[in-house]
Design a protein around this motif. Sequence first.
Motif, PDB file in Angstrom:
ATOM      1  N   VAL A   1     112.953 -32.383 -29.921  1.00  0.00           N
ATOM      2  CA  VAL A   1     113.243 -31.014 -30.349  1.00  0.00           C
ATOM      3  C   VAL A   1     112.109 -30.081 -29.942  1.00  0.00           C
ATOM      4  CG1 VAL A   1     113.572 -29.512 -32.351  1.00  0.00           C
ATOM      5  CG2 VAL A   1     114.709 -31.735 -32.258  1.00  0.00           C
ATOM      6  N   GLN A   2     110.869 -30.521 -30.121  1.00  0.00           N
ATOM      7  CA  GLN A   2     109.716 -29.706 -29.758  1.00  0.00           C
ATOM      8  C   GLN A   2     109.713 -29.389 -28.260  1.00  0.00           C
ATOM      9  OE1 GLN A   2     105.790 -31.621 -29.632  1.00  0.00           O
ATOM     10  NE2 GLN A   2     104.990 -29.930 -30.879  1.00  0.00           N
ATOM     11  N   THR A   3     109.950 -30.413 -27.443  1.00  0.00           N
ATOM     12  CA  THR A   3     109.976 -30.205 -25.994  1.00  0.00           C
ATOM     13  C   THR A   3     111.132 -29.308 -25.583  1.00  0.00           C
ATOM     14  OG1 THR A   3     108.998 -32.396 -25.673  1.00  0.00           O
ATOM     15  CG2 THR A   3     110.009 -31.361 -23.752  1.00  0.00           C
ATOM     16  N   PHE A   4     112.270 -29.458 -26.249  1.00  0.00           N
ATOM     17  CA  PHE A   4     113.420 -28.606 -25.939  1.00  0.00           C
ATOM     18  C   PHE A   4     113.088 -27.143 -26.213  1.00  0.00           C
ATOM     19  CE2 PHE A   4     117.258 -26.315 -27.046  1.00  0.00           C
ATOM     20  CZ  PHE A   4     118.120 -26.660 -26.018  1.00  0.00           C
ATOM     21  N   LEU A   5     112.446 -26.857 -27.332  1.00  0.00           N
ATOM     22  CA  LEU A   5     112.098 -25.474 -27.656  1.00  0.00           C
ATOM     23  C   LEU A   5     111.092 -24.905 -26.660  1.00  0.00           C
ATOM     24  CD1 LEU A   5     111.834 -25.687 -31.556  1.00  0.00           C
ATOM     25  CD2 LEU A   5     113.688 -24.690 -30.196  1.00  0.00           C
ATOM     26  N   ILE A   6     110.112 -25.723 -26.278  1.00  0.00           N
ATOM     27  CA  ILE A   6     109.134 -25.277 -25.274  1.00  0.00           C
ATOM     28  C   ILE A   6     109.831 -25.001 -23.947  1.00  0.00           C
ATOM     29  CG2 ILE A   6     107.148 -26.017 -23.894  1.00  0.00           C
ATOM     30  CD1 ILE A   6     106.183 -27.553 -26.385  1.00  0.00           C
ATOM     31  N   THR A   7     110.762 -25.883 -23.570  1.00  0.00           N
ATOM     32  CA  THR A   7     111.511 -25.691 -22.331  1.00  0.00           C
ATOM     33  C   THR A   7     112.336 -24.416 -22.394  1.00  0.00           C
ATOM     34  OG1 THR A   7     111.677 -28.097 -22.048  1.00  0.00           O
ATOM     35  CG2 THR A   7     113.154 -26.732 -20.728  1.00  0.00           C
ATOM     36  N   ALA A   8     112.976 -24.175 -23.539  1.00  0.00           N
ATOM     37  CA  ALA A   8     113.809 -22.978 -23.694  1.00  0.00           C
ATOM     38  C   ALA A   8     112.980 -21.709 -23.534  1.00  0.00           C
ATOM     39  CB  ALA A   8     114.499 -22.998 -25.055  1.00  0.00           C
ATOM     40  N   ILE A   9     111.779 -21.697 -24.124  1.00  0.00           N
ATOM     41  CA  ILE A   9     110.908 -20.521 -24.015  1.00  0.00           C
ATOM     42  C   ILE A   9     110.452 -20.320 -22.573  1.00  0.00           C
ATOM     43  CG2 ILE A   9     108.680 -19.556 -24.702  1.00  0.00           C
ATOM     44  CD1 ILE A   9     109.079 -21.010 -27.412  1.00  0.00           C
ATOM     45  N   ALA A  10     110.034 -21.412 -21.927  1.00  0.00           N
ATOM     46  CA  ALA A  10     109.589 -21.331 -20.533  1.00  0.00           C
ATOM     47  C   ALA A  10     110.739 -20.892 -19.626  1.00  0.00           C
ATOM     48  CB  ALA A  10     109.027 -22.673 -20.083  1.00  0.00           C
ATOM     49  N   PHE A  11     111.911 -21.485 -19.834  1.00  0.00           N
ATOM     50  CA  PHE A  11     113.075 -21.149 -19.016  1.00  0.00           C
ATOM     51  C   PHE A  11     113.433 -19.673 -19.171  1.00  0.00           C
ATOM     52  CE2 PHE A  11     117.606 -20.503 -18.503  1.00  0.00           C
ATOM     53  CZ  PHE A  11     117.893 -21.142 -17.314  1.00  0.00           C
ATOM     54  N   ALA A  12     113.428 -19.172 -20.404  1.00  0.00           N
ATOM     55  CA  ALA A  12     113.771 -17.770 -20.636  1.00  0.00           C
ATOM     56  C   ALA A  12     112.795 -16.839 -19.908  1.00  0.00           C
ATOM     57  CB  ALA A  12     113.761 -17.472 -22.135  1.00  0.00           C
ATOM     58  N   GLY A  13     111.512 -17.154 -19.965  1.00  0.00           N
ATOM     59  CA  GLY A  13     110.525 -16.329 -19.287  1.00  0.00           C
ATOM     60  C   GLY A  13     110.681 -16.357 -17.779  1.00  0.00           C
ATOM     61  N   LEU A  14     110.916 -17.545 -17.223  1.00  0.00           N
ATOM     62  CA  LEU A  14     111.062 -17.682 -15.776  1.00  0.00           C
ATOM     63  C   LEU A  14     112.337 -17.007 -15.279  1.00  0.00           C
ATOM     64  CD1 LEU A  14     109.987 -21.416 -15.620  1.00  0.00           C
ATOM     65  CD2 LEU A  14     108.773 -19.540 -14.487  1.00  0.00           C
ATOM     66  N   SER A  15     113.421 -17.184 -16.030  1.00  0.00           N
ATOM     67  CA  SER A  15     114.676 -16.563 -15.630  1.00  0.00           C
ATOM     68  C   SER A  15     114.591 -15.037 -15.747  1.00  0.00           C
ATOM     69  CB  SER A  15     115.818 -17.102 -16.498  1.00  0.00           C
ATOM     70  OG  SER A  15     117.071 -16.712 -15.997  1.00  0.00           O
ATOM     71  N   LEU A  16     113.915 -14.556 -16.772  1.00  0.00           N
ATOM     72  CA  LEU A  16     113.718 -13.113 -16.919  1.00  0.00           C
ATOM     73  C   LEU A  16     112.918 -12.557 -15.752  1.00  0.00           C
ATOM     74  CD1 LEU A  16     114.073 -10.580 -18.677  1.00  0.00           C
ATOM     75  CD2 LEU A  16     111.924 -11.192 -19.831  1.00  0.00           C
ATOM     76  N   TYR A  17     111.910 -13.306 -15.319  1.00  0.00           N
ATOM     77  CA  TYR A  17     111.133 -12.869 -14.154  1.00  0.00           C
ATOM     78  C   TYR A  17     112.026 -12.781 -12.918  1.00  0.00           C
ATOM     79  CZ  TYR A  17     108.059 -13.098 -10.115  1.00  0.00           C
ATOM     80  OH  TYR A  17     107.466 -12.848  -8.904  1.00  0.00           O
ATOM     81  N   GLY A  18     112.838 -13.813 -12.690  1.00  0.00           N
ATOM     82  CA  GLY A  18     113.721 -13.798 -11.534  1.00  0.00           C
ATOM     83  C   GLY A  18     114.723 -12.656 -11.586  1.00  0.00           C
ATOM     84  N   TYR A  19     115.133 -12.271 -12.779  1.00  0.00           N
ATOM     85  CA  TYR A  19     116.125 -11.205 -12.927  1.00  0.00           C
ATOM     86  C   TYR A  19     115.512  -9.820 -12.754  1.00  0.00           C
ATOM     87  CZ  TYR A  19     119.908  -8.454 -14.996  1.00  0.00           C
ATOM     88  OH  TYR A  19     120.907  -7.540 -15.211  1.00  0.00           O
ATOM     89  N   THR A  20     114.295  -9.632 -13.230  1.00  0.00           N
ATOM     90  CA  THR A  20     113.713  -8.287 -13.270  1.00  0.00           C
ATOM     91  C   THR A  20     112.760  -7.977 -12.124  1.00  0.00           C
ATOM     92  OG1 THR A  20     111.902  -9.069 -14.707  1.00  0.00           O
ATOM     93  CG2 THR A  20     113.886  -8.201 -15.782  1.00  0.00           C
ATOM     94  N   THR A  21     112.213  -8.985 -11.458  1.00  0.00           N
ATOM     95  CA  THR A  21     111.217  -8.711 -10.439  1.00  0.00           C
ATOM     96  C   THR A  21     111.805  -7.919  -9.273  1.00  0.00           C
ATOM     97  OG1 THR A  21     109.570  -9.704  -8.952  1.00  0.00           O
ATOM     98  CG2 THR A  21     111.635 -10.899  -9.220  1.00  0.00           C
ATOM     99  N   LYS A  22     111.027  -6.980  -8.747  1.00  0.00           N
ATOM    100  CA  LYS A  22     111.429  -6.217  -7.568  1.00  0.00           C
ATOM    101  C   LYS A  22     111.053  -6.958  -6.283  1.00  0.00           C
ATOM    102  CE  LYS A  22     112.939  -2.676  -9.928  1.00  0.00           C
ATOM    103  NZ  LYS A  22     112.767  -3.224 -11.290  1.00  0.00           N
ATOM    104  N   LYS A  23     110.300  -8.037  -6.414  1.00  0.00           N
ATOM    105  CA  LYS A  23     109.876  -8.808  -5.251  1.00  0.00           C
ATOM    106  C   LYS A  23     111.004  -9.723  -4.797  1.00  0.00           C
ATOM    107  CE  LYS A  23     106.389 -12.197  -3.824  1.00  0.00           C
ATOM    108  NZ  LYS A  23     105.225 -13.018  -4.278  1.00  0.00           N
ATOM    109  N   ASP A  24     111.212  -9.789  -3.489  1.00  0.00           N
ATOM    110  CA  ASP A  24     112.217 -10.686  -2.922  1.00  0.00           C
ATOM    111  C   ASP A  24     111.626 -12.096  -2.851  1.00  0.00           C
ATOM    112  OD1 ASP A  24     114.158 -12.023  -1.565  1.00  0.00           O
ATOM    113  OD2 ASP A  24     114.135 -10.741   0.212  1.00  0.00           O
ATOM    114  N   ILE A  25     112.142 -13.002  -3.674  1.00  0.00           N
ATOM    115  CA  ILE A  25     111.618 -14.375  -3.701  1.00  0.00           C
ATOM    116  C   ILE A  25     112.585 -15.352  -3.032  1.00  0.00           C
ATOM    117  CG2 ILE A  25     110.216 -13.980  -5.750  1.00  0.00           C
ATOM    118  CD1 ILE A  25     112.329 -15.367  -7.429  1.00  0.00           C
TER     119      ILE A  25
END
Length: 259
Positions: free
Chosen positions: A137-161
Amino acid sequence: MAEFETVRRSSAGVRTAQIDQGLRAHMNKVYGTMSVGMLITALAAWAISGLAVTTDPSLAVAQIGADKYLNSFGAAIYTSPLRWVIMFAPLAFVFGLSAGINRLSEAAAQLTFYAFAAVMGLSLSSIFLVFTGYSIVQTFLITAIAFAGLSLYGYTTKKDISGWGSFLIMGLIGLIVAMVVNIFLASPAVQFAISAIGVLIFAGLTAYDTQRIKTQYLEMVNAGAGDWLGKAAIMGALNLYLDFINLFMFLLQFLGNRE
């Protein structure tokens, strides 16, 4: 990504608002479908692991801990040759869905995705026998937080990655080769390196896939392929689901406490 911003800015105000509203609805469907798939996987893994274990020695086939035994069902799915079928079944679903998405209706594609999520739960159910429930459960929550941050970056960044794609795919191929080799080497040092590299690769893929889903939405709208958006959302959910699951599994190697 650059194309998305260029078309968006050059559109009339109403058209821009329509693109933004449509994109939000599309991404909500992607994340919603993925979330349902994750829930199915979690419930299936938990339920199947419970069915595979007994505390009654008279029903035991193999002991796996203090007062904990595999019953006949558990022995069949975890120790018999059937375990190889279970291990590779999710991969067959991924290839099948990717190859057949054009021939499937949207409803059939979504149902196939959910069936895949259930099979993945069966494949991952053994983690409840190896790791403590708290650490999962602890690892799942950490993964969820990391995933949300990374996906938000991919969605909002103006840089072409988009250029990350080829590098990440090559890294993924190398990672798979290393994992196969380590099956025979059984080296803890190599396993540690695989887990570390795996976390980095799937962290990058999470941001990359999110931006790719966003860009593909605009391409399909501009091409007048709006009828394909439903299937595109399902395939986007599949990609992000796989990123999340793999990120979780590699992090579990670092953070999980074994039974």
